[in-house]
Each structure stands twice: as structure tokens, then as C-alpha cells.
Design an enzyme around this catalytic site. Structure first.
Site, PDB file in Angstrom:
ATOM      1  N   HIS A  33       0.829  -1.208   0.000  1.00 12.78           N
ATOM      2  CA  HIS A  33       0.000   0.000   0.000  1.00 12.78           C
ATOM      3  C   HIS A  33       0.866   1.261   0.000  1.00 12.78           C
ATOM      4  O   HIS A  33       0.541   2.245  -0.676  1.00 12.78           O
ATOM      5  CB  HIS A  33      -0.934   0.004   1.213  1.00 12.78           C
ATOM      6  CG  HIS A  33      -2.199  -0.755   1.003  1.00 12.78           C
ATOM      7  ND1 HIS A  33      -2.265  -2.132   1.054  1.00 12.78           N
ATOM      8  CD2 HIS A  33      -3.467  -0.336   0.725  1.00 12.78           C
ATOM      9  CE1 HIS A  33      -3.508  -2.524   0.830  1.00 12.78           C
ATOM     10  NE2 HIS A  33      -4.257  -1.458   0.624  1.00 12.78           N
ATOM     11  N   GLU A  34       1.953   1.236   0.758  1.00  9.39           N
ATOM     12  CA  GLU A  34       2.833   2.407   0.786  1.00  9.39           C
ATOM     13  C   GLU A  34       3.502   2.612  -0.567  1.00  9.39           C
ATOM     14  O   GLU A  34       3.687   3.756  -1.015  1.00  9.39           O
ATOM     15  CB  GLU A  34       3.885   2.235   1.879  1.00  9.39           C
ATOM     16  CG  GLU A  34       4.729   3.467   2.130  1.00  9.39           C
ATOM     17  CD  GLU A  34       3.913   4.633   2.667  1.00  9.39           C
ATOM     18  OE1 GLU A  34       4.248   5.786   2.320  1.00  9.39           O
ATOM     19  OE2 GLU A  34       2.944   4.396   3.419  1.00  9.39           O
TER      20      GLU A  34
END
Length: 502
Positions: A407-408
Site C-alpha cells: 500500500h505504501e
């Protein structure tokens, strides 16, 4: 026989005669009209938990839809009166370099999937030669030959795994480097990074699945047979260009030699879903440019002075438009685009999501809203860890750690600000899962209602709008305004000067 006597009415005239006139009936009179029992049985209020039947809330649903429509119409009118039309077809902030690098990544990233095919092709040749040596062994040499083949397989798998790891790592590392340092536009960067992550997951699944298929070929175990679906394309027949290309385009992240297929392609079905994707993409673009951009821009001054009350108000105001854009994006991707792609590839298993909006626990949400990723994590991360003795809770934490990193990458790299907000958001899900799991133990529906409310609050009011606000603030602090028009307006209003000084 004697004829029956004709019947007569009360006046003595025969019934049915023309001259007869039936007098009006007199209403029955009751002497006790005010004393009948109104309250004769035990009954509960329809909204009471003790009610025998659950009432229908269709009227309230219609009311909420009307309130939602009119409240958003009011916001649209207010936005138009305050800012005018902010949508500009000629104004764009992407560079020619962004488009060139985007196309290069689109065509070069899948090459890593073909590199995985070359690695597996060499591994299949080694497996066939090892199988031939095992079949030639006889008598006392059988056990010795099988042990040698097993050692050869293990050593070969280490070499194959090393090359697969290098290939997959270079895929993600090169794409991340190009997006972070050479693609300025966050939209183009997000598409490129998402494509790289998808190919990375497919490469991992392709390598791990063929490893187990190769092991099953050399060491068959009748107690744990392969799925009967795979019999039509056994290993190593599945190591082919056609099989790989189908997996490349199939709407799944989990590799199988064979998938359930539909008999034909419905092109009207494909066209309808592509129209939905196009329309929803335009709606998201308009909502982002007309509503989200000025709202985010006006929130920067509050963030600079850490006015927490104003920040909370902005988050609540931003939650509506962020939820709207997210729901449109969810429908466009998981319902429209993936179904269109599944129809073209004749992919029959189209359960891309579940009823995540009705979930009563955060755990259920993360296992239902994105089935392709859930299937990958369960098959290639969670289940192997638990099968090797890892506690389920620890395996779950590892899954969220990996998901947080991805996600990052998908948010921080395209915005050129790896600040850890997306990763922290995934880690916060672990205590929320524990909390909502405890609520499930409550009797009745109260625990489920509380769990669903916690999900919507963490999803709408805290998670998405707060993350969007923080990443937008980081982008503004690093590059200034996203839009040229808003940059000029911010400079005139003093906000651009404040950001430049910062």
C-alpha cells in the site's frame, strides 16, 4: 309428482316477483359500542428488540437517498457559486517525459513475467530428466536413486528460487525507481506502480505454484492429490507461451494450469461494462477536480498552524467526496473492468468481491472487498506460514505487514512522499480486527451493528480522508499546487507564498 310450493318473502309475495321491493337492511345495533377490548393481547413496538417481526425500513432508505441527493445538490451549488467551473480540458500538469516513461514501463514490466517463464522452462527440463532417471532405477538402486533425485530437486529449487527472487525484485525495484524519480504526475505514476505490483504478484504465484507442481510430479502423494481440474493440463505441459499469456491477462493473481472457462464471449456485455468504466472514470475526474482539489487546497492553512478543530471539520467534509470517488472507483474496477476482462478471456470465476458493505468485523472486510488479493495472500502467504507451524495470529500480522508495504508503494511512490501513512493505516487494522472480533461475541444484533459502525467510521471518516489530506499536504509542501490554475490562485491569495517560504 306435486310441484314444490313457491317460496315467499316476509311480505307474503313470491321471491323474484317484479312487484316485490326489498326494504333496506337495518344496521345491527349494539348497546356497548364504547367498551370493546382495544388492548386484548400482548404486543411490542415494531422498533423494539422484543418485536416478533423485523419492520421494513424501505421508507427510511428512500428518505436517506433523498437527503443524500439534496444535500449533495446543495454542495454542488455552493461549490459552483464559490469557485465557478474548475474543470479544464486543456490544463494538464503531466509532462511529455511522464507519458514516455509510462509507456515504457507498461511494455517492459511484463517482460519479467516472460523471464519467469524462461526460468520455469529450464526447471521443467530438469524435472523431466530427473523423472526419467527415477523410472530407470530398479531393484536395490531405487531408494538410492530417489534420494539422489530428491537432493537434486532441492538444490535445483534453491537455484530456481534465487533467479525468481532476482527477477521479481528487479521488476518492482526498477518500476519503483522510475516512478519515484522520473514520473512527476501522480496519476500516471499510480497506474505504472499498480501494474508493476500486479506483475510482481503474478510472478510470485507463477513460481510458487509451479514449484509445488514440480514436486508433485517427482514425489506423488496419493493422500494429497492435485485438484482434478488440473488433469487436463498436467505439469510440465502447462509451461507454454499460450498458458503464460492467458495467465498474464486473466483477472486473477493466483496461477493455475487450468481455470474454469465460459463457452463464448458476449461482446454486448463487454461493451456495456467498458462504457461503465469510461463514464465512472469521467465522474471521478470531475469530482476530484471540481470538489476534492479546492477542499484539499483550503485545508493546507489549517494543517500549517495545526488547527485541530478545523482539521477535523475538513476531514469530515472531505469524507463525502472521498467516499464517493472510492465507491465509483471500486465499481469501475471490480464490477465493470474485471467483468469485461473476464468476459474477453472467458474467465468463469468472477467472484471479485463479496458483500463487504454489510460486514460486522474488519477481518471480514479485508477478506471480501478485494478477492484477488485475498486469494493470493491466503494461498501463498498465510496458508504456507500456518502449515509450517507459524501461529495464525503471527501469520496474520505478516500478511498485514506485506500488505502495508505494498500500500505504501502504491500511494507513497507515485506522490513522491514515502511518509508511512498507508503502512500505518494497514497496521492499525490489526487492533481494529481484535476489537470487532470481540464485538461479535455480544448477543443479538448489537455487536454486529457496532462492528459495522466501527468499520464505516474507520473507513469513511478517518482512514481515506485523513490519508488523502496528509499525502496532499506532503505533495504541496514538496512541489506546490498540483494544478496550474490552483497554483496561480494560491499565489494570488498568499497561500502559494506561504508554501514557498515553508
Amino acid at each position: 309428482m306435486p310441484r314444490p310450493a313457491a317460496s315467499h318473502n316476509r311480505t307474503g309475495q313470491p321471491r323474484g316477483s317484479k312487484g316485490s321491493a326489498n326494504p333496506p337492511r337495518q344496521p345491527q345495533r349494539s348497546k356497548y359500542r364504547h367498551v370493546f377490548a382495544t388492548h386484548a393481547v400482548q404486543r411490542d413496538s415494531c422498533l423494539s428488540p422484543d418485536a416478533q417481526a423485523t419492520p421494513s425500513f424501505v421508507g427510511f432508505r428512500n428518505l436517506m437517498v433523498l437527503v443524500l441527493i439534496f444535500s449533495n445538490l446543495r454542495l454542488m451549488i455552493e461549490n459552483f457559486r464559490k469557485y465557478g467551473v474548475l474543470i479544464c480540458f486543456h490544463c494538464h500538469d503531466y509532462r511529455r517525459q511522464d507519458v514516455i516513461y509510462g509507456f515504457l514501463l507498461y511494455f517492459l514490466v511484463p517482460c519479467h513475467l516472460f523471464a519467469a517463464f524462461i526460468i520455469e522452462l529450464a526447471a521443467a527440463q530438469q524435472a523431466k530428466s530427473a523423472l526419467g532417471r527415477m523410472k530407470k532405477a530398479s531393484g536395490a538402486d531405487t531408494c538410492k536413486k530417489q534420494e539422489e533425485a530428491r537432493k537434486s530437486f532441492n538444490s535445483t529449487w534453491r537455484i530456481i528460487a534465487f533467479f525468481h527472487a532476482i527477477n521479481a525484485t528487479f521488476n518492482l525495484a526498477i518500476a519503483t525507481y522510475v516512478v519515484y524519480y522520473h514520473i512527476h504526475h501522480p496519476g500516471i505514476g499510480t497506474l505504472c506502480e499498480l501494474h508493476a505490483v500486479i506483475v510482481w504478484l503474478k510472478v510470485c504465484s507463477y513460481a510458487l505454484t509451479n514449484r509445488d507442481l514440480r514436486h508433485a510430479l517427482l514425489h506423488p502423494n496419493p493422500a494429497q492429490p492435485l485438484p482434478s481440474l488440473y488433469k487436463s493440463c498436467p505439469y510440465p505441459q502447462n509451461i507454454s507461451w499460450a498458458n503464460l499469456c492467458y495467465f498474464w491477462w486473466a483477472p486473477t493473481l493466483v496461477y493455475q494450469p487450468v481455470y474454469p472457462r465460459t463457452p463464448s464471449i458476449r461482446w454486448t456485455f463487454v461493451l456495456r461494462h467498458l462504457v461503465e468504466v469510461t463514464g465512472l472514470s469521467i465522474v471521478i475526474w470531475i469530482a476530484s477536480a471540481q470538489y476534492a482539489a479546492p477542499l484539499l487546497q483550503n485545508s493546507l492553512s489549517n494543517l500549517l498552524v495545526l488547527d485541530f478543530v478545523s482539521i477535523l471539520e475538513r476531514i469530515m467534509k472531505l469524507s463525502t467526496i472521498s467516499l464517493f470517488c472510492w465507491l465509483c472507483g471500486f465499481f469501475a474496477l471490480f464490477q465493470s473492468f474485471l467483468n469485461a476482462l473476464a468476459e474477453v478471456t472467458r474467465f468463469a470465476d468472477r467472484e471479485f468481491y463479496g458483500e463487504w458493505w454489510n460486514v460486522s468485523s474488519i477481518r471480514t472486510y479485508w477478506t471480501t472487498w478485494n478477492k484477488p488479493v485475498t486469494n493470493f495472500m491466503r494461498r501463498h502467504v498465510y496458508s504456507p506460514l500456518v502449515g509450517r507451524g507459524c501461529p495464525p495470529a503471527a501469520a496474520q500480522i505478516i500478511v498485514f505487514l506485506l500488505s502495508g508495504v505494498l500500500h505504501e508503494l502504491l500511494v507513497g511512490v507515485p506522490t513522491h512522499n514515502i511518509i508511512g501513512v498507508a503502512f500505518a493505516g494497514m497496521m492499525v487494522q490489526i487492533p481494529l480486527i481484535a476489537l470487532t472480533d470481540r464485538l461479535q461475541m455480544m448477543r443479538g444484533v448489537r455487536g454486529k451493528v457496532a462492528g459495522n459502525v466501527i468499520f464505516w467510521i474507520s473507513f469513511c471518516l478517518v482512514g481515506q480522508p485523513l490519508a488523502a489530506l496528509l499525502y496532499f499536504f506532503a505533495w504541496q509542501a514538496k512541489y506546490g499546487s498540483v494544478s496550474r490554475e490552483w497554483q496561480e490562485r494560491g499565489m494570488k491569495g498568499g497561500l502559494g507564498e506561504l508554501l514557498r517560504r515553508r
